[in-house]
Motif scaffolding. Structure first.
Motif, PDB file in Angstrom:
ATOM      1  N   GLU A 524       0.802   3.789 -10.598  1.00  0.00           N
ATOM      2  CA  GLU A 524       1.203   2.397 -10.842  1.00  0.00           C
ATOM      3  C   GLU A 524       2.696   2.302 -11.109  1.00  0.00           C
ATOM      4  O   GLU A 524       3.359   1.368 -10.650  1.00  0.00           O
ATOM      5  CB  GLU A 524       0.417   1.845 -12.028  1.00  0.00           C
ATOM      6  N   VAL A 529       3.148  -1.418  -9.944  1.00  0.00           N
ATOM      7  CA  VAL A 529       1.997  -2.255 -10.239  1.00  0.00           C
ATOM      8  C   VAL A 529       1.965  -2.524 -11.739  1.00  0.00           C
ATOM      9  O   VAL A 529       1.890  -1.594 -12.549  1.00  0.00           O
ATOM     10  CB  VAL A 529       0.681  -1.575  -9.789  1.00  0.00           C
ATOM     11  N   TRP A 532      -3.734  -3.406 -13.455  1.00  0.00           N
ATOM     12  CA  TRP A 532      -4.726  -2.788 -12.592  1.00  0.00           C
ATOM     13  C   TRP A 532      -5.247  -3.789 -11.573  1.00  0.00           C
ATOM     14  O   TRP A 532      -5.492  -4.960 -11.895  1.00  0.00           O
ATOM     15  CB  TRP A 532      -5.914  -2.299 -13.440  1.00  0.00           C
ATOM     16  N   TRP A 533      -5.403  -3.279 -10.348  1.00  0.00           N
ATOM     17  CA  TRP A 533      -6.037  -4.127  -9.340  1.00  0.00           C
ATOM     18  C   TRP A 533      -7.537  -4.218  -9.622  1.00  0.00           C
ATOM     19  O   TRP A 533      -8.216  -3.207  -9.822  1.00  0.00           O
ATOM     20  CB  TRP A 533      -5.840  -3.544  -7.940  1.00  0.00           C
ATOM     21  N   GLN A 534      -8.021  -5.426  -9.595  1.00  0.00           N
ATOM     22  CA  GLN A 534      -9.442  -5.658  -9.782  1.00  0.00           C
ATOM     23  C   GLN A 534     -10.110  -5.860  -8.420  1.00  0.00           C
ATOM     24  O   GLN A 534      -9.442  -6.217  -7.439  1.00  0.00           O
ATOM     25  CB  GLN A 534      -9.679  -6.884 -10.674  1.00  0.00           C
ATOM     26  N   SER A 537      -9.048  -8.952  -6.712  1.00  0.00           N
ATOM     27  CA  SER A 537      -7.636  -9.227  -6.395  1.00  0.00           C
ATOM     28  C   SER A 537      -7.396  -9.096  -4.888  1.00  0.00           C
ATOM     29  O   SER A 537      -8.014  -8.267  -4.220  1.00  0.00           O
ATOM     30  CB  SER A 537      -6.731  -8.272  -7.163  1.00  0.00           C
ATOM     31  N   GLU A 539      -4.897  -7.791  -3.218  1.00  0.00           N
ATOM     32  CA  GLU A 539      -4.395  -6.475  -2.807  1.00  0.00           C
ATOM     33  C   GLU A 539      -5.532  -5.475  -2.667  1.00  0.00           C
ATOM     34  O   GLU A 539      -5.576  -4.673  -1.735  1.00  0.00           O
ATOM     35  CB  GLU A 539      -3.370  -5.954  -3.833  1.00  0.00           C
ATOM     36  N   TYR A 540      -6.447  -5.525  -3.615  1.00  0.00           N
ATOM     37  CA  TYR A 540      -7.590  -4.613  -3.587  1.00  0.00           C
ATOM     38  C   TYR A 540      -8.453  -4.859  -2.356  1.00  0.00           C
ATOM     39  O   TYR A 540      -8.853  -3.918  -1.646  1.00  0.00           O
ATOM     40  CB  TYR A 540      -8.402  -4.803  -4.865  1.00  0.00           C
TER      41      TYR A 540
END
Length: 777
Positions: A524, A529, A532-534, A537, A539-540
């Motif tokens: 990250e 970042v 955290w990507w969920q 999200s 991006e995820y």
């Protein structure tokens, strides 16, 4: 019967003559004839030994065997000896060949063809006989190179042979010392991983050889299978394991190298490339079955600078090119190379197909006889290809005219219906090349994003496992737990083994969770970042789509590799010429044993179903009937959707293919216009040269030998002229229908060069007669 006493000039001698079936003849020997061998030669015979022969063979018999062997290389001396007589071991043939080589050497000296590298620089007139004011070709010389193992030779080991001679009179074979210089160069580099030129499957272990180089890129693995361990051990019984051959695109040989105690190593093509850079013209185009990987090998060596400065290039021949991935094909396949014409660069495949007949003869022969028979085959091959030069140009010209005539109508109709111009097609073609070149190349962000999402998935799994094992450990504590010394806690001691096992799992998952948390935080920081990507999200979700496509792409690549290998197996078996029912039968047979392809199809379908939208699944019945490799090309997709690309539309792709065919055909016509005129001028100059040489040899004992050679060439050249004038008469011929003037040559009409007007008039009359004769046939 032995010879009579020296005081008696005439003698009887046993002979072998398949034409007269005589067993003994009387030889007249003049008083001035000092040697019985000379008397035999004058009578048309050759003794089996140079001095005091007790047996002689007619020259016609030896010549007959030479012609038989030239036309059928597998016809051995032993077989011919059995035809003549089971009790004879024919050694006169070696002496006969030595005499012929001596005569050829004298003829070449008289004709001025004994200079170093004369054959390389002059043997193929369409390639080498450059004329004044001719158009400049994109590639000054086109040639092909490859290795084959049919010319193996069994190592002698501890066996002793009486014939320890060494054949050194071939100008085809590169010396081992010259080739080995490039082995040392390769060895001096600190090469990585797999050093073998042969591409190996990922599942096979191979021993690294410091003289080898893995010059085949990933696309080469689609068709270049690794040798099995059994075959690798078999190499040790051979001294020469084959030959590495190079030839111009008209199939006339350039250089040949013996592959010694090895497979197809990088040093063999590097040695030939070095000779090309030294002797041939600039702007050459070479074709090699793994040319895409070999190009980087050349640039990484000492030859790289000269290779670039001379504007040279290397591509993949058409036959093997379709086994390379589509990215490679857009760059290295002859169909897409400007200036390559319609050439498929299949000369070496035809050469090895013909030389296979020689393999049974030379495999167990002595080293000397192997070299002799190989050289005989090389010379006969070149003689046949010289005779075929004009025919090859004729067929290429005619094929190109037909391509332009047929495809132009379809292309004009397609352009009119689609409302496009040639400029659009050229732009789309370039766009496709650029797009395919970037296809599959992951950016640093793509790699980090996939790694980050994978870590997040592992982290969530680790959190779940750590929580579960922690709860499981806590649940094992008794509800009425009281701390007591271990010696007094009998119930707890009874469950200590199970408790320790659960505690081990808990601590393991806790440490793994801690490790993954540190990796996620480090990544990250690198990626910037903040949170955290969920799973919800953007991006995820975008990365998950990319990962699904990535898995799909790898599954497709693996499926393509397997199918390509089997397609080439079918081509080797000539399945393309098999009837439909037999093809269906073979497909059913393949279905029962091609578990690898069926497994790959299953993995592909699993990956395709995870895409959004899902890709349609493939069925074995469809894949097993794929007939050409392009059916896989447009399956290659990444995150970008190519459906909105003009060049991806079926109608545009068909139009692009027609346009490319026409471009290559036009280039072929330009090259043929140059080559046919070169060949025409070469024949005119050679006829004039022969006439001049013969006129200066009228009192020489070599006159008849040179005259016989010239007569043979005149007959061959008359056939070439016949074809040349058929080319000039083609409907659609666009070149100059007459010979020109060789580059750097002084006009003979001005200088004369020792020939009077009558001589020049005779030569002109001969050429005019042959020309008229060709036109009237």
């Amino acid at each position: 019967m032995s010879l009579h006493s020296p005081s008696e000039y005439d003698f009887f001698i046993p002979v072998v003559d398949i034409f007269t079936l005589d067993t003994e003849v009387s030889i007249s020997r003049d008083a001035d004839c000092l040697s019985p061998t000379a008397a035999l030669i004058r009578a048309g015979y050759l003794g089996h030994v140079p001095h005091a022969p007790s047996l002689a063979f007619s020259l016609r018999t030896l010549e007959h065997f030479r012609l038989l062997h030239a036309r059928k290389p597998s016809f051995s001396i032993e077989a011919f000896a059995k035809v003549l007589c089971d009790s004879y071991r024919v050694r006169a043939f070696d002496a006969y060949l030595a005499i012929l080589r001596g005569v050829d050497k004298k003829i070449n000296e008289i004709l001025g063809r004994d200079t170093p590298n004369w054959r390389i620089l002059n043997a193929c007139p369409p390639c080498t006989y450059e004329l004044e004011e001719e158009p400049t070709l994109t590639f000054g010389r086109m040639y092909v190179l490859d290795g084959g193992n049919s010319a193996k030779w069994m190592a002698e080991g501890a066996r002793n042979h009486g014939d320890m001679r060494e054949y050194t009179e071939s100008d085809y074979l590169l010396p081992r010392t010259y080739v080995d210089k490039f082995a040392n160069e390769v060895q001096s580099r600190n090469l990585e991983a797999l050093d073998s030129l042969e591409a190996n499957d990922d599942d096979e272990d191979t021993e690294a050889d410091p003289t080898r180089r893995n010059i085949a890129s990933d696309c080469s693995k689609n068709w270049k299978a690794a040798a099995s361990d059994e075959k690798k051990r078999m190499w040790s019984i051979f001294d020469e394991t084959g030959i590495f051959v190079s030839a111009c695109h008209h199939s006339l040989l350039l250089w040949v190298a013996d592959m010694v105690h090895s497979g197809e190593l990088a040093k063999y093509p590097l040695a030939i490339i070095s000779k090309v850079l030294e002797l041939l013209s600039e702007r050459s185009l070479a074709a090699y079955d793994i040319g895409c990987g070999f190009a980087s090998t050349i640039r990484a060596r000492s030859l790289g600078k000269a290779f670039e400065q001379q504007g040279c290039r290397i591509c993949v021949d058409a036959f093997h090119g379709y086994a390379h991935n589509y990215t490679c094909q857009t760059k290295n396949h002859p169909n897409g190379i400007q200036g390559a014409g319609i050439e498929d660069f299949g000369a070496i495949e035809h050469f090895f197909s013909a030389s296979n007949a020689l393999a049974p003869v030379i495999r167990y022969a002595t080293a000397y006889r192997r070299s002799v028979f190989l050289n005989l085959f090389f010379k006969q091959w070149d003689d046949d290809k010289y005779l075929n030069l004009a025919t090859m140009i004729y067929h290429n010209y005619k094929q190109s005219i037909n391509i332009i005539a047929s495809e132009s109508l379809a292309l004009d109709g397609a352009k009119a219906s689609l409302g496009i111009q040639d400029g659009d097609l050229e732009a789309w073609h370039q766009e496709e090349i650029e797009y395919i070149a970037c296809l599959g190349k992951e950016t640093e962000w793509d790699i980090h994003a996939m790694t980050y999402v994978e870590l997040l998935q592992k982290l969530r799994d680790a959190q779940t496992c750590a929580s579960d094992t922690s709860l499981q450990f806590i649940s094992m504590v008794p509800s009425n737990y009281q701390f007591l010394p271990p010696s007094q806690d009998v119930s707890y001691s009874a469950n200590v083994s199970a408790t320790r096992k659960v505690e081990t799992h808990r601590r393991y998952h806790a440490e793994r969770l801690d490790t993954l948390q540190r990796e996620v935080v480090a990544l990250e920081v690198k990626m910037g970042v903040a949170h955290w990507w969920q799973p919800t999200s953007p991006e995820y979700q975008e990365t998950m789509k990319y990962m699904a496509m990535h898995t799909y792409q790898h599954a497709l690549d693996n499926l393509q590799r397997l199918v390509v290998q089997h397609l080439f197996e079918l081509q080797k078996l000539n399945i393309s010429q098999t009837a439909y029912k037999m093809c269906t039968h073979i497909s059913k047979s393949l279905q029962t044993r091609c578990h690898a392809i069926q497994t790959a199809i299953k993995k592909y379908n699993d990956a395709a179903s995870q895409l959004h939208p899902p890709r349609p699944p493939l069925e074995w019945s469809k894949v097993s009937h794929y007939s050409f490799l392009e059916e896989f090309n447009l399956l290659h997709e990444m995150r970008q959707d190519i459906c909105d690309k003009m060049w991806a539309r079926p109608a545009i792709r068909e139009t692009l293919w027609q346009w490319l065919c026409i471009q290559r055909a036009k280039e072929e016509i330009e090259r043929c216009n140059v080559e046919v005129r070169r060949l025409h001028m070469f024949i005119v100059d050679e006829d004039w040269h022969f006439a001049r040489v013969l006129s200066s040899l009228e009192e020489s004992p070599l006159y008849f030998a040179v005259q016989e050679f010239c007569k043979h060439r005149w007959l061959v050249n008359s056939q070439l002229l016949d074809r040349i004038f058929q080319i000039y008469a083609l409907l659609g011929f666009s070149g100059v229908a007459s010979p020109g003037l060789r580059k750097g040559q002084v006009d003979l009409d001005v200088e004369g060069d020792g020939m009077d007007g009558d001589d020049m008039q005779d030569i002109g009359t001969l050429v005019e007669y042959l020309s008229d004769l060709a036109l009237t046939r």
